[in-house]
Design a protein around this motif. Structure first.
Motif: not given
Length: 85
Positions: A63, A65-67, A69, A73
């Motif tokens: 959830d 992951k988009s936070e 790079s 990640y």
């Protein structure tokens, strides 16, 4: 039981602080938050199964992951795999 498992995971992260690279320190710190949140969620829901707690951590990382790079990640996921065995 989940609380004991949380302490084990956090201790594994802490045990590597002296020899950890900057990337490993970042991944460990980031993971600490996701582990603690998953444990708190389990406690709130009455979940006592470690496998379910591990799934909550994995889902939490997905959830978020988009936070991160792609490189960061990957670091976090690698550390999770290493300590959650």
């Amino acid at each position: 039981m989940i609380h004991d498992y949380e302490q084990k995971l956090l201790q594994l992260i802490d045990d590597n602080i002296d020899s950890a690279t900057d990337d490993e320190l970042f991944a460990g710190g980031y993971l600490r938050g996701h582990i603690s949140l998953a444990v708190a969620d389990c406690e709130q829901q009455g979940v006592t199964d470690i496998a379910e707690m591990q799934l909550k951590v994995k889902q939490s990382l997905l959830d978020a992951k988009s936070e991160l790079s792609p490189f960061d990640y990957s670091l976090v996921c690698q550390m999770w795999q290493k300590i959650s065995l």
